[in-house]
Design a protein around this motif. Structure first.
Motif, PDB file in Angstrom:
ATOM      1  N   ARG A 197      -1.038   9.438   4.649  1.00  0.00           N
ATOM      2  CA  ARG A 197       0.278   8.928   5.014  1.00  0.00           C
ATOM      3  C   ARG A 197       0.990   9.869   5.978  1.00  0.00           C
ATOM      4  O   ARG A 197       0.913  11.083   5.859  1.00  0.00           O
ATOM      5  CB  ARG A 197       1.146   8.754   3.766  1.00  0.00           C
ATOM      6  CG  ARG A 197       0.721   7.632   2.848  1.00  0.00           C
ATOM      7  CD  ARG A 197       1.610   7.616   1.619  1.00  0.00           C
ATOM      8  NE  ARG A 197       1.276   6.518   0.724  1.00  0.00           N
ATOM      9  CZ  ARG A 197       1.848   6.336  -0.468  1.00  0.00           C
ATOM     10  NH1 ARG A 197       2.791   7.182  -0.878  1.00  0.00           N
ATOM     11  NH2 ARG A 197       1.509   5.312  -1.216  1.00  0.00           N
TER      12      ARG A 197
ATOM     13  N   LYS B  26       0.824  -1.202   0.000  1.00  0.00           N
ATOM     14  CA  LYS B  26       0.000   0.000   0.000  1.00  0.00           C
ATOM     15  C   LYS B  26       0.860   1.255   0.000  1.00  0.00           C
ATOM     16  O   LYS B  26       0.496   2.282  -0.569  1.00  0.00           O
ATOM     17  CB  LYS B  26      -0.924  -0.012   1.221  1.00  0.00           C
ATOM     18  CG  LYS B  26      -1.955   1.090   1.247  1.00  0.00           C
ATOM     19  CD  LYS B  26      -2.864   0.940   2.448  1.00  0.00           C
ATOM     20  CE  LYS B  26      -3.917   2.041   2.491  1.00  0.00           C
ATOM     21  NZ  LYS B  26      -4.808   1.901   3.666  1.00  0.00           N
TER      22      LYS B  26
ATOM     23  N   SER C 297       1.370  14.326   1.203  1.00  0.00           N
ATOM     24  CA  SER C 297       0.221  14.184   2.099  1.00  0.00           C
ATOM     25  C   SER C 297       0.343  15.172   3.252  1.00  0.00           C
ATOM     26  O   SER C 297       1.452  15.411   3.763  1.00  0.00           O
ATOM     27  CB  SER C 297       0.132  12.754   2.640  1.00  0.00           C
ATOM     28  OG  SER C 297       1.190  12.493   3.531  1.00  0.00           O
TER      29      SER C 297
ATOM     30  N   ASP D  72      -1.719  11.368  -4.058  1.00  0.00           N
ATOM     31  CA  ASP D  72      -3.069  11.718  -4.499  1.00  0.00           C
ATOM     32  C   ASP D  72      -3.651  10.681  -5.459  1.00  0.00           C
ATOM     33  O   ASP D  72      -4.840  10.740  -5.783  1.00  0.00           O
ATOM     34  CB  ASP D  72      -3.086  13.105  -5.134  1.00  0.00           C
ATOM     35  CG  ASP D  72      -2.037  13.267  -6.225  1.00  0.00           C
ATOM     36  OD1 ASP D  72      -1.096  12.444  -6.273  1.00  0.00           O
ATOM     37  OD2 ASP D  72      -2.147  14.214  -7.018  1.00  0.00           O
ATOM     38  N   HIS D  73      -2.833   9.729  -5.904  1.00  0.00           N
ATOM     39  CA  HIS D  73      -3.317   8.669  -6.783  1.00  0.00           C
ATOM     40  C   HIS D  73      -3.272   7.299  -6.117  1.00  0.00           C
ATOM     41  O   HIS D  73      -3.518   6.287  -6.779  1.00  0.00           O
ATOM     42  CB  HIS D  73      -2.486   8.626  -8.073  1.00  0.00           C
ATOM     43  CG  HIS D  73      -2.602   9.882  -8.884  1.00  0.00           C
ATOM     44  ND1 HIS D  73      -1.572  10.360  -9.686  1.00  0.00           N
ATOM     45  CD2 HIS D  73      -3.617  10.772  -8.999  1.00  0.00           C
ATOM     46  CE1 HIS D  73      -1.952  11.479 -10.257  1.00  0.00           C
ATOM     47  NE2 HIS D  73      -3.190  11.747  -9.863  1.00  0.00           N
ATOM     48  N   GLU D  74      -2.896   7.262  -4.829  1.00  0.00           N
ATOM     49  CA  GLU D  74      -2.768   5.996  -4.113  1.00  0.00           C
ATOM     50  C   GLU D  74      -3.865   5.878  -3.057  1.00  0.00           C
ATOM     51  O   GLU D  74      -4.278   6.882  -2.461  1.00  0.00           O
ATOM     52  CB  GLU D  74      -1.397   5.892  -3.429  1.00  0.00           C
ATOM     53  CG  GLU D  74      -0.205   6.087  -4.351  1.00  0.00           C
ATOM     54  CD  GLU D  74      -0.003   4.933  -5.314  1.00  0.00           C
ATOM     55  OE1 GLU D  74      -0.533   3.831  -5.037  1.00  0.00           O
ATOM     56  OE2 GLU D  74       0.668   5.136  -6.338  1.00  0.00           O
ATOM     57  N   GLU D  75      -4.318   4.658  -2.815  1.00  0.00           N
ATOM     58  CA  GLU D  75      -5.341   4.436  -1.797  1.00  0.00           C
ATOM     59  C   GLU D  75      -4.795   4.818  -0.420  1.00  0.00           C
ATOM     60  O   GLU D  75      -3.766   4.315   0.015  1.00  0.00           O
ATOM     61  CB  GLU D  75      -5.766   2.973  -1.785  1.00  0.00           C
ATOM     62  CG  GLU D  75      -6.825   2.656  -0.743  1.00  0.00           C
ATOM     63  CD  GLU D  75      -7.133   1.172  -0.660  1.00  0.00           C
ATOM     64  OE1 GLU D  75      -7.911   0.785   0.223  1.00  0.00           O
ATOM     65  OE2 GLU D  75      -6.582   0.407  -1.479  1.00  0.00           O
ATOM     66  N   GLY D  76      -5.483   5.732   0.238  1.00  0.00           N
ATOM     67  CA  GLY D  76      -5.052   6.193   1.551  1.00  0.00           C
ATOM     68  C   GLY D  76      -3.804   7.040   1.530  1.00  0.00           C
ATOM     69  O   GLY D  76      -3.223   7.323   2.587  1.00  0.00           O
TER      70      GLY D  76
END
Length: 1020
Positions: free
Chosen positions: A114, A46, A257, A106-110
């Protein structure tokens, strides 16, 4: 017609410019035809994807390096150009590169949730993975913030599995040289505001990250764009740098993030904990001092982001690592991308890795780094700036001499220091001055306020773990519920018998929140007397003190651990295991109101021993606040400080000037299990301790330990406490020049609180803390033990300069006067509390302790004050502990000084003793000085002399000396003992010598009009 060829050339340039410009507009740049280096994603989580470059090469015999990008930069930064990229160059030199790709949050889950901790833990997992795959330690490298991640990961892992750390423009001492030369005084408040109020809600998109990087060097950015436009007609000239240009201006940036940015700002800008230590990763306390693997830091000569001074902070931050550096003539980005990086940075990195793995020689460009190389300013020289071109615009038309620069820098630092102190101190003293008897104020209330203000900030550090204000506040409320379930009510006196640990501080705060009175108990032999004096029937104890508490109390409430021995012992009546109480099931009564304590309410009861007599010290909420806010202001405590608590909580230094001042200053408090030299140095470094609290001689074990290294305490700026022997004080002043000593002195009832804020007069008790009770010295007759009254006015005479007098505390708060209070003392209708303690005041107004009224030694020569003797002898290098006491009948007492020697010291000499006492008149020196095997100390490390007093006059022997008529010391033999009559005054010496300024006659008046130069004193 002669000019036609020139016209044709111009037209051709215009056409080529238009064609190339159209391609740039449509495609964002030129198609260079280059291909990225081959890689395979070998692990996906992730948090990241792990690239293994050149997957078809088995890499037999190769070294391996893991490269980390900054949060805002794409992982492709290590492969910008095919032939000159980092991964390609490293591979050609026999290194297999692994690159961590965090993606764009901004393109990753969660991704937008972070934190900094998430990144460090992810890198640590990658180290484990690669280590298992290759079967050997791996090298860890990072550019800019990626290098900071590398340092943090190595510290978190304590270098386990890491062969070396390599960084490129990675700042460590962030506040030493901020980007663009921004002053720390502006950056810190701004960063704190952004961390607390902005990035908890917002994040940084990639375009803003790119813009911020370009604004960091606007001159170079503008120049490169102008140069690009000027050459837009010449495609071949632009192609070699096109991949690099497109990366910087378009493709190389990713989002940040918000939580990660907030944590970065809070831990490593606001608190600068890469240097001080004590940053938090996944609830663990981490320090850069944990790094033991070798370090190579690349320093950009003209790097205005990772400035040389900030980068070189690693040399002092990681003292147990072998730290090297390579200086590169480049800016921040040029360290890793471009021709300079391809020619210097990456080949040197490969040579370093091969050398550390035992497969090559040390690179010629690699040299040991020394903190001494930091210099002043940012670390970027004027010549480097001019050569590079960055300073050409900024410096055009302006000539600034070094003298002016130095003056401006000094003025700026002074202004920042004054402003910073004012911001911290003035509100505290203002609040202290507003306290009235009916004001609601207590320890519990202060902790509630801190929780509301910054609940997620760290509060307690203990055994490498951290507890936030919110966690502690929740625990306090739970303990309050447990106390209520056990039938405890406001105003009830409860004994507290616990080691310094979070649960002990929670109990004390919970009693305050409930409105009960915490009676701080030691484990001394007089526990029964303490229980009786304080009217205490119930004791709260930790498991280790259960049996001791049960022996003196019919009811013991046990908190902490839920250990089996407690469960087996608990019967619910005499012994209650509070860990078995579910706070959620406790119904709070209607009378309960959190933090009800008023300033005039009794909050704590402490005990002290004066001349062998147990004395109760009742502390109201007002006096607690006076001590807490006053000590916090005197020490300049703030959210940037971590206070290391050595004293036991039943001592005033532990409760008031450590716990109280830390809460008032909103600092972190680190708790220790006791004084252990090795653990002390380790925890100071790991926790990032800036302030150490002490009592009496407890620092002796640390400073005199065989392996003591002053460099390990570089983060400590202040030692604060009470009772510090002058010899230890002088040692701290000498061995730790960057640290100061803040010595407090409080009377047994807390009516007077003194502090040596300046610290320049070693041994002085200083003056009253601001907004605490005023003090004065009354003339005193020690021979009759009475205050001296002026014959004309009838009022008590004030002691003159350097005259020994009785310390008087102004009894302004009538509800707090706990001792003997006199009225109409110096003028009509005044009220003063008599302390029973003797001081003198020097010409500057500072007070020096001479001893208690009861401790005055009345010899045949007159009065001898014990404290100047004790403090003077503590300065002898071979002396450890000192006790001074009188033996015999008053008026004919023998003044005895008993000393112990430091470990390894076999003896001391009469000459050393005489020189140490040289500022005292002969008759003010002890009659006998004897070396004893040991002097016991209390739990607070206060020397105890009752057994030595009981033994009486020391027997003649080779390690006992007597004072002759001229103040010299001679061996105390049997014949000398038989010939000396202590009841007769010392005969006048044949040679007349000027009497030192510290001499006093029997009335307590100074025997000399010269300024007194006694240099030693200590708190009672």
């Amino acid at each position: 017609m002669v000019g036609l060829p020139n016209v044709g050339g111009a037209v051709g340039r215009i056409v080529a410019t238009a064609q190339n410009g159209l391609e740039v507009i449509r495609l964002g740049g030129f198609d260079t035809g280059t291909e990225p280096a081959p890689y395979r994603v070998v692990e996906t989580e992730k948090m990241y994807r792990l690239r293994r470059y050149f997957p078809d090469d088995p890499g037999d015999g190769y070294s391996h390096v893991i490269l980390i990008p900054p949060m805002m930069v794409s992982a492709n930064v290590y492969d910008v150009t095919a032939d000159n990229g980092a991964v390609s160059i490293l591979h050609r030199h026999g290194i297999i590169p692994w690159v961590i790709d965090f993606g764009s949050p901004d393109h990753e889950e969660g991704g937008m949730e972070r934190t900094l901790t998430d990144h460090v833990l992810a890198i640590s997992r990658v180290v484990d993975l690669v280590h298992r795959v290759v079967g050997r330690d791996v090298h860890l490298g990072g550019y800019s913030q990626g290098g900071m991640f590398a340092y943090q990961t190595a510290a978190y892992r304590r270098s386990e599995g890491i062969a070396s750390v390599v960084t490129y423009g990675s700042p460590v001492d962030v506040l030493a040289a901020l980007p663009l030369g921004v002053p720390a005084s502006l950056a810190v408040p701004g960063a704190e505001l952004l961390a607390d109020k902005v990035f908890t809600h917002l994040w940084i998109p990639s375009w803003l990250a790119r813009t911020g990087f370009q604004l960091a060097d606007p001159v170079k950015t503008a120049r490169s764009r102008v140069d690009f436009l000027r050459k837009l007609h010449d495609r071949d000239a632009l192609l070699p740098r096109e991949d690099q240009r497109r990366f910087i201006e378009q493709e190389g940036w990713v989002a940040w993030s918000g939580p990660a940015v907030a944590e970065l700002l809070k831990q490593f800008v606001v608190h600068n904990r890469m240097v001080s230590g004590g940053f938090v990763i996944d609830g663990d306390i981490v320090s850069m001092t944990e790094i033991t693997s070798p370090v190579l830091a690349f320093v950009g000569e003209t790097d205005d982001i990772g400035q040389p001074l900030a980068v070189r902070g690693i040399a002092s931050a990681a003292p147990d690592a072998d730290v090297f550096e390579t200086v590169v003539p480049a800016g921040h980005f040029g360290l890793v991308v471009g021709s300079t990086a391809g020619r210097l940075s990456w080949p040197t990195t490969a040579e370093w890795i091969r050398w550390r793995d035992g497969e090559g020689d040390q690179p010629d460009t690699v040299a040991p780094m020394s903190p001494d190389r930091e210099g002043r300013g940012s670390g970027i020289s004027w010549s480097d700036r001019l050569t590079y071109g960055v300073g050409q615009v900024a410096g055009a038309g302006t000539v600034i001499t070094k003298e002016i620069v130095g003056a401006v820098d000094t003025l700026q630092r002074t202004t920042r220091a004054v402003a910073s102190e004012s911001v911290r101190t003035v509100p505290r003293l203002f609040r202290l001055g507003q306290i009235q008897p009916s004001t609601r104020i207590s320890l519990g209330k202060l902790m509630s306020e801190n929780n509301r203000r910054s609940g997620d900030a760290e509060l307690f550090l203990f055994e490498n773990r951290v507890l936030t204000h919110e966690q502690v506040n929740t625990r306090i409320d739970n303990v309050v519920a447990g106390l209520i379930e056990c039938g405890i009510r406001p105003g009830e006196h409860l004994g507290v018998m616990m080691d310094p640990r979070p649960s002990a501080l929670v109990v004390i705060a919970a009693l305050s929140r409930l409105g009960a009175v915490a009676v701080l108990l030691s484990t001394a032999d007089d526990l029964d007397e303490m229980m009786t004096e304080s009217e205490t029937r119930v004791v709260v104890a930790d498991p280790d003190h259960l049996e001791i508490a049960a022996a003196v109390s019919d009811r013991v409430l046990v908190l902490g651990g839920g250990e089996q021995r407690v469960i087996d012992r608990a019967d619910g009546i005499h012994v209650v295991d509070m860990e078995q109480i579910d706070p959620a099931q406790v119904r709070l009564p209607a009378w309960y109101r959190p933090d009800p304590g008023l300033a005039g309410d009794l909050a704590f009861i402490l005990f002290t021993r004066v001349q062998g007599r147990l004395t109760r010290w009742s502390v109201t909420n007002h006096r607690f606040a006076m001590s807490a806010f006053g000590a916090a202001a005197a020490a300049g405590l703030s959210t940037h400080d971590t206070v290391y608590c050595l004293p036991p909580l039943h001592h005033a230094s532990g409760l008031l000037t450590t716990l109280g001042a830390t809460v008032a200053g909103r600092s972190r408090i680190a708790l220790s299990r006791g004084v252990d030299p090795e653990r002390f140095q380790t925890e100071v470094r790991r926790y990032g301790v800036t302030v150490v609290s002490y009592t009496w001689s407890m620092l002796s074990d640390v400073l005199h330990a065989p392996g003591f290294d002053p460099a390990q305490l570089s983060s400590v700026r202040l030692f604060m406490g009470s009772g510090l022997p002058t010899g230890l004080w002088a040692e701290i002043d000498r061995e730790l020049p960057n640290a100061k000593v803040l010595e407090f002195f409080a009377t047994a009832d807390g009516s007077a609180i003194l502090s040596n804020i300046d610290g320049s007069k070693i041994g002085a008790m200083g003056r009253p803390l601001p907004e605490t009770n005023a003090v004065d010295l009354a003339a005193y007759r020690p021979d009759v033990r009475q205050l001296e009254v002026d014959a004309d006015s009838g009022f008590v005479r004030r002691a003159e300069i350097n005259e020994v007098g009785m310390l008087m505390a102004h009894a302004g708060q009538r509800y707090e006067a706990g001792g003997r209070v006199l009225r109409d003392v110096f003028r009509p209708r005044d009220r003063w509390e008599v302390s029973g303690l003797l001081f003198r005041r020097d010409h500057e107004g500072d007070l020096w302790f001479m001893g208690s009224e009861a401790a005055v030694i009345e010899t045949s020569d007159g009065v001898v004050y014990p404290e100047p003797i004790r403090q003077a002898l503590s300065r002898v290098p071979s002396v450890d502990q000192v006790i001074v006491f009188g033996v015999g009948e008053h008026g004919a007492q023998v003044a005895v000084a008993a000393i112990t020697l430091r470990e390894g010291a076999t003896s001391t000499t009469p000459t050393q003793l005489r020189i140490a006492l040289g500022e005292l008149a002969a008759i003010q020196r002890p009659h006998l000085i004897t070396v004893v095997g040991s002097i016991p100390v209390s739990e607070s490390y206060r020397p105890l002399g009752s057994e030595l007093v009981r033994r009486g006059v020391p027997r003649p022997g080779p390690r006992t000396w007597y004072r002759d008529s001229e103040g010299r010391y001679r061996r105390y033999t049997k014949s000398a003992a038989e010939s000396i009559d202590w009841s007769r005054p010392t005969p006048e010496p044949v040679a007349v010598r000027p009497a030192p300024a510290a001499s006093h006659n029997a009335t307590g008046r100074s025997g000399s009009k010269q300024p007194v130069t006694v240099v030693d004193a200590v708190a009672e």
